[in-house]
Design an enzyme around this catalytic site. Structure first.
Site: not given
Length: 499
Positions: A171, A174-176, A238, A294
């Site tokens: 997988d 995108i994460h902070r 993806e 955010e």
């Protein structure tokens, strides 16, 4: 299924990485602004880009504008790029399509996926330079802050890739990622994210989860990675969608320090492991109580306990480019919203073919909260189906909060036109459908019992349908005034006089 309207190729540049994408923008007037002005990665880059091209919902004054390259970043010998996808026109250009066809382009790629391939390290430009531990990420890469209240520097366009420790399925998301030390990052997962499920499995066995963080990518990879369930269930890779967008496989390479794979043509790759049973307070160094701005436009709350990534190595191209994003704004809208649009089109088309003409995930909702659906009623039997389409949209994208329904004569990409429809084709008491008590996205600050007594706990929302379509039996009374059609070439020549 909804079909993509195929048109003659709009570009001549073949894009397979960030640099070829930039080459196209350099050929396209008004799409890339380059500066040698000395800037500080701490708040200044974001402060400048707010005025240049960040867009809604960044606090006004802001605008939709060009991408921006900062060549001279204080304390570092590498460039920083922001706003690559902060315009639907530019996003369409980079995908060789039109604004109106963007979501259809992604839908076509979803239906014609191509699996990624692994290439040897000699063919991976992301490994031209390798830094093994010990290293200090703080002096190696200029992770920006967006505001002076940020918990710390963030890498916020890092594409995490990991594999399920039980099945091997991959997988990307995108994460902070907050820099917490010379070789430590914290990572925030919204509950339910797939890599977090992999982490939970690994942690249950007392093992770290190997990950790669690729930055500076072909825009098609970022867009493909932003599809979410139910369109892309657990175990769905993806990167296959990105392959479908480019009609060629995304190239991966084995990491040099952990058992993971990275994007071979990335500008920068951070390799590491998510440590089991170790947590850190997100703002442990700043103590501001905030994380970073955010996508809804507000400062996100710092999380008390976040998983930790232990960095094992950093690799990059020669003269690398660090790609970043302003937390809220048009770039997030396009990254999150265009895949959302494709997902809604797909599910509605499956249930009622030919009626949903297009979808726009509006920037006011950051690409997640608000969707405008253009629906065509062809007979009296279609009355009510528009609301069924809205319900299907909520099923297609659980984080969606508001759906606005409009007729086929309304331009969904023109907010003024949508507001006109809401003014002249909407009556609050009969045109509004409330769906209370449904869980939505955790970053919406209005989802608290303090805001509404109908909300029993944080994170629960009242989803709403605004039906701004004309009842079918009244269609003849709501025809827009028609004007004389003029030769488009004449209009084009007149407009050129303004340039």
């Amino acid at each position: 299924m909804v079909k993509l309207n195929r048109t003659k190729s709009l570009t001549t540049t073949k894009i397979n990485d960030l640099r070829s994408a930039l080459a196209l923008l350099e050929e396209s007037p008004g799409q890339l602004l380059v500066t040698d002005h000395l800037v500080d990665a701490q708040a200044e880059i974001a402060g400048i880009y707010r005025y240049i091209g960040a867009g809604t919902p960044v606090i006004p004054p802001t605008r939709t504008g060009p991408a921006m390259m900062f060549n001279n970043v204080k304390g570092y010998d590498l460039r920083v790029l922001v706003g690559m996808l902060a315009s639907r026109q530019r996003t369409a250009l980079l995908l060789d399509t039109t604004v109106e066809q963007l979501s259809f382009k992604l839908l076509d790629a979803l239906n014609h996926r191509i699996k990624p391939i692994t290439v040897p390290s000699q063919q991976a430009s992301c490994q031209e330079v390798v830094h093994h531990t010990p290293l200090d990420i703080r002096t190696l890469l200029p992770a920006p802050t967006n505001t002076r209240l940020d918990a710390g520097p963030y890498f916020n366009l890092g594409l995490l890739r990991a594999e399920d420790p039980e099945t091997g399925e991959a997988d990307v998301t995108i994460h902070r990622l907050c820099v917490q030390g010379p070789d430590l990052l914290s990572v925030y997962f919204v509950p339910g994210r797939h890599i977090d499920q992999f982490r939970i499995k690994a942690e249950g066995n007392g093992r770290p989860l190997p990950v790669s963080i690729s930055m500076g990518l072909d825009p098609a990879i970022y867009l493909g990675a932003c599809f979410e369930p139910p369109t892309t269930p657990l175990g769905f890779d993806e990167l296959e969608i990105a392959g479908g967008l480019r009609k060629q496989a995304v190239e991966l390479v084995d990491c040099v320090s952990v058992k993971a794979k990275a994007i071979a043509r990335a500008e920068i790759v951070i390799e590491g492991e998510i440590l089991p049973n170790e947590r850190i307070q997100e703002d442990i160094h700043s103590q501001t109580g905030y994380a970073m701005p955010e996508f809804p436009g507000y400062l996100g709350k710092a999380q008390a306990q976040l998983p930790i990534i232990k960095i094992k190595a950093v690799t990059h191209r020669r003269n690398p480019i660090l790609q970043t994003i302003i937390g809220p704004g048009e770039e997030h809208t396009n990254l999150a919203g265009i895949p959302t649009e494709a997902s809604i089109l797909r599910l509605v088309e499956q249930s009622m073919p030919g009626r949903l003409l297009n979808v726009y995930a509006h920037s006011a909702g950051g690409g997640k909260y608000v969707a405008i659906l253009q629906f065509k009623k062809s007979s009296a039997k279609d009355e009510g189906r528009q609301r069924q389409a809205a319900l299907t949209a909520f099923a297609a994208f659980p984080e969606l909060k508001h759906v606005i329904l409009v007729d086929e004569d309304v331009d969904i990409f023109d907010t003024n036109d949508v507001m006109w429809a809401m003014t002249t084709r909407y009556q609050g008491d009969v045109s509004t459908v409330f769906i209370p008590g449904v869980r939505c996205h955790p970053l919406d600050p209005s989802q608290t019992p303090n805001f509404s007594p109908s909300i029993t706990q944080e994170g629960v929302s009242c989803k709403t349908i605004f039906d701004c379509t004309v009842p079918y039996h009244l269609k003849s009374e709501f025809k827009r005034a028609e004007f004389l059609e003029i030769d488009p070439q004449l209009i084009s020549s007149l407009l050129k006089q303004l340039d």
